[in-house]
Design a protein around this motif. Structure first.
Motif, mmCIF file in Angstrom:
data_model
loop_
_atom_site.group_PDB
_atom_site.id
_atom_site.type_symbol
_atom_site.label_atom_id
_atom_site.label_comp_id
_atom_site.label_asym_id
_atom_site.label_seq_id
_atom_site.Cartn_x
_atom_site.Cartn_y
_atom_site.Cartn_z
ATOM 1 N N ALA A 1 0.831 -1.201 0.000
ATOM 2 C CA ALA A 1 0.000 0.000 0.000
ATOM 3 C C ALA A 1 0.871 1.258 0.000
ATOM 4 O O ALA A 1 0.573 2.232 -0.703
ATOM 5 C CB ALA A 1 -0.934 0.002 1.207
ATOM 6 N N THR A 2 1.954 1.236 0.760
ATOM 7 C CA THR A 2 2.868 2.382 0.802
ATOM 8 C C THR A 2 3.536 2.586 -0.544
ATOM 9 O O THR A 2 3.638 3.708 -1.046
ATOM 10 C CB THR A 2 3.949 2.169 1.880
ATOM 11 O OG1 THR A 2 3.298 1.953 3.127
ATOM 12 C CG2 THR A 2 4.872 3.354 1.984
ATOM 13 N N LEU A 3 3.979 1.506 -1.137
ATOM 14 C CA LEU A 3 4.648 1.588 -2.433
ATOM 15 C C LEU A 3 3.701 2.102 -3.511
ATOM 16 O O LEU A 3 4.059 2.994 -4.289
ATOM 17 C CB LEU A 3 5.202 0.213 -2.815
ATOM 18 C CG LEU A 3 6.081 0.143 -4.043
ATOM 19 C CD1 LEU A 3 7.274 1.071 -3.908
ATOM 20 C CD2 LEU A 3 6.550 -1.273 -4.264
ATOM 21 N N VAL A 4 2.494 1.604 -3.545
ATOM 22 C CA VAL A 4 1.520 2.068 -4.532
ATOM 23 C C VAL A 4 1.168 3.531 -4.280
ATOM 24 O O VAL A 4 1.058 4.330 -5.215
ATOM 25 C CB VAL A 4 0.258 1.182 -4.512
ATOM 26 C CG1 VAL A 4 -0.867 1.801 -5.327
ATOM 27 C CG2 VAL A 4 0.584 -0.204 -5.043
ATOM 28 N N GLY A 5 1.026 3.911 -3.008
ATOM 29 C CA GLY A 5 0.737 5.309 -2.686
ATOM 30 C C GLY A 5 1.840 6.237 -3.153
ATOM 31 O O GLY A 5 1.575 7.315 -3.702
ATOM 32 N N ALA A 6 3.076 5.823 -2.960
ATOM 33 C CA ALA A 6 4.209 6.643 -3.405
ATOM 34 C C ALA A 6 4.236 6.766 -4.926
ATOM 35 O O ALA A 6 4.492 7.844 -5.466
ATOM 36 C CB ALA A 6 5.516 6.045 -2.891
ATOM 37 N N LEU A 7 3.948 5.670 -5.606
ATOM 38 C CA LEU A 7 3.923 5.707 -7.070
ATOM 39 C C LEU A 7 2.779 6.575 -7.588
ATOM 40 O O LEU A 7 2.952 7.331 -8.550
ATOM 41 C CB LEU A 7 3.814 4.295 -7.640
ATOM 42 C CG LEU A 7 5.070 3.437 -7.485
ATOM 43 C CD1 LEU A 7 4.769 1.998 -7.896
ATOM 44 C CD2 LEU A 7 6.208 3.997 -8.294
ATOM 45 N N LEU A 8 1.622 6.488 -6.951
ATOM 46 C CA LEU A 8 0.502 7.336 -7.350
ATOM 47 C C LEU A 8 0.830 8.812 -7.138
ATOM 48 O O LEU A 8 0.501 9.660 -7.964
ATOM 49 C CB LEU A 8 -0.757 6.956 -6.579
ATOM 50 C CG LEU A 8 -1.401 5.634 -6.985
ATOM 51 C CD1 LEU A 8 -2.531 5.287 -6.022
ATOM 52 C CD2 LEU A 8 -1.903 5.695 -8.409
ATOM 53 N N HIS A 9 1.501 9.112 -6.040
ATOM 54 C CA HIS A 9 1.911 10.489 -5.776
ATOM 55 C C HIS A 9 2.918 10.949 -6.840
ATOM 56 O O HIS A 9 2.842 12.071 -7.331
ATOM 57 C CB HIS A 9 2.521 10.610 -4.381
ATOM 58 C CG HIS A 9 2.988 11.972 -4.043
ATOM 59 N ND1 HIS A 9 2.114 13.015 -3.798
ATOM 60 C CD2 HIS A 9 4.229 12.492 -3.930
ATOM 61 C CE1 HIS A 9 2.812 14.114 -3.541
ATOM 62 N NE2 HIS A 9 4.097 13.817 -3.610
ATOM 63 N N ALA A 10 3.843 10.084 -7.206
ATOM 64 C CA ALA A 10 4.845 10.436 -8.216
ATOM 65 C C ALA A 10 4.194 10.702 -9.568
ATOM 66 O O ALA A 10 4.609 11.606 -10.293
ATOM 67 C CB ALA A 10 5.885 9.315 -8.338
ATOM 68 N N VAL A 11 3.167 9.946 -9.907
ATOM 69 C CA VAL A 11 2.472 10.148 -11.175
ATOM 70 C C VAL A 11 1.743 11.487 -11.176
ATOM 71 O O VAL A 11 1.674 12.170 -12.200
ATOM 72 C CB VAL A 11 1.485 8.981 -11.438
ATOM 73 C CG1 VAL A 11 0.554 9.290 -12.588
ATOM 74 C CG2 VAL A 11 2.257 7.702 -11.696
ATOM 75 N N ASP A 12 1.204 11.886 -10.023
ATOM 76 C CA ASP A 12 0.435 13.133 -9.930
ATOM 77 C C ASP A 12 1.303 14.381 -9.896
ATOM 78 O O ASP A 12 0.798 15.479 -10.121
ATOM 79 C CB ASP A 12 -0.456 13.124 -8.693
ATOM 80 C CG ASP A 12 -1.615 12.148 -8.848
ATOM 81 O OD1 ASP A 12 -1.940 11.792 -9.990
ATOM 82 O OD2 ASP A 12 -2.186 11.745 -7.819
ATOM 83 N N ILE A 13 2.608 14.250 -9.619
ATOM 84 C CA ILE A 13 3.488 15.411 -9.542
ATOM 85 C C ILE A 13 3.629 16.019 -10.934
ATOM 86 O O ILE A 13 3.982 15.331 -11.889
ATOM 87 C CB ILE A 13 4.880 15.021 -8.999
ATOM 88 C CG1 ILE A 13 4.773 14.556 -7.562
ATOM 89 C CG2 ILE A 13 5.866 16.152 -9.126
ATOM 90 C CD1 ILE A 13 4.391 15.631 -6.583
ATOM 91 N N ILE A 14 3.366 17.306 -11.042
ATOM 92 C CA ILE A 14 3.512 17.972 -12.331
ATOM 93 C C ILE A 14 4.711 18.910 -12.348
ATOM 94 O O ILE A 14 5.043 19.477 -13.370
ATOM 95 C CB ILE A 14 2.227 18.747 -12.712
ATOM 96 C CG1 ILE A 14 1.876 19.768 -11.650
ATOM 97 C CG2 ILE A 14 1.085 17.790 -12.966
ATOM 98 C CD1 ILE A 14 0.722 20.672 -12.019
ATOM 99 N N ASP A 15 5.381 19.049 -11.211
ATOM 100 C CA ASP A 15 6.549 19.906 -11.110
ATOM 101 C C ASP A 15 7.709 19.267 -11.894
ATOM 102 O O ASP A 15 8.239 18.227 -11.505
ATOM 103 C CB ASP A 15 6.931 20.100 -9.645
ATOM 104 C CG ASP A 15 8.126 21.010 -9.453
ATOM 105 O OD1 ASP A 15 8.485 21.727 -10.410
ATOM 106 O OD2 ASP A 15 8.689 21.011 -8.345
ATOM 107 N N ILE A 16 8.078 19.893 -12.987
ATOM 108 C CA ILE A 16 9.131 19.360 -13.858
ATOM 109 C C ILE A 16 10.462 19.270 -13.124
ATOM 110 O O ILE A 16 11.206 18.290 -13.282
ATOM 111 C CB ILE A 16 9.275 20.234 -15.127
ATOM 112 C CG1 ILE A 16 7.958 20.249 -15.910
ATOM 113 C CG2 ILE A 16 10.418 19.756 -16.000
ATOM 114 C CD1 ILE A 16 7.510 18.899 -16.403
#
Length: 101
Positions: free
Chosen positions: A44-59
């Motif tokens: 769950a932590t790993l998936v949450g981190a990946l979902l957060h990384a996908v949502d980051i739009i800061d180049i």
């Protein structure tokens, strides 16, 4: 003179290559999780981190992550196995970096 091309055979070779590449993808994804010792995190932590990384739009943030990832995979293999990217000792070493067992 050039011989007759067997398009069917060439197409079959390409289809086989694609199939093998698709089969290797999950294996490569597993390596991406285990190489930095992220397999010690809960799923769950790993998936949450990946979902957060996908949502980051800061180049700039993404470029910093890409640079850190590239640096991790350019390290010698023996260093990649011994420590995580944060420099913590792995399970087969004590707090001073000495091998255990």
């Amino acid at each position: 003179m050039r011989g007759v091309c067997n398009f069917h055979a060439e197409a079959e070779i390409l289809v086989e290559r694609v199939r093998k590449t698709k089969m290797r993808r999950p294996e490569h994804l597993g390596v991406l999780v285990t190489a930095p010792c992220a397999d010690s995190l809960g799923s769950a932590t790993l998936v949450g981190a990946l979902l957060h990384a996908v949502d980051i739009i800061d180049i700039d943030q993404r470029e910093a992550w890409a640079a850190a990832g590239a640096a991790f995979f350019q390290r010698p293999a023996h260093l990649a196995r011994r420590t995580t990217r944060r420099g913590r000792a792995s399970a087969d070493q004590d707090s001073r970096g000495n091998p255990t067992g």
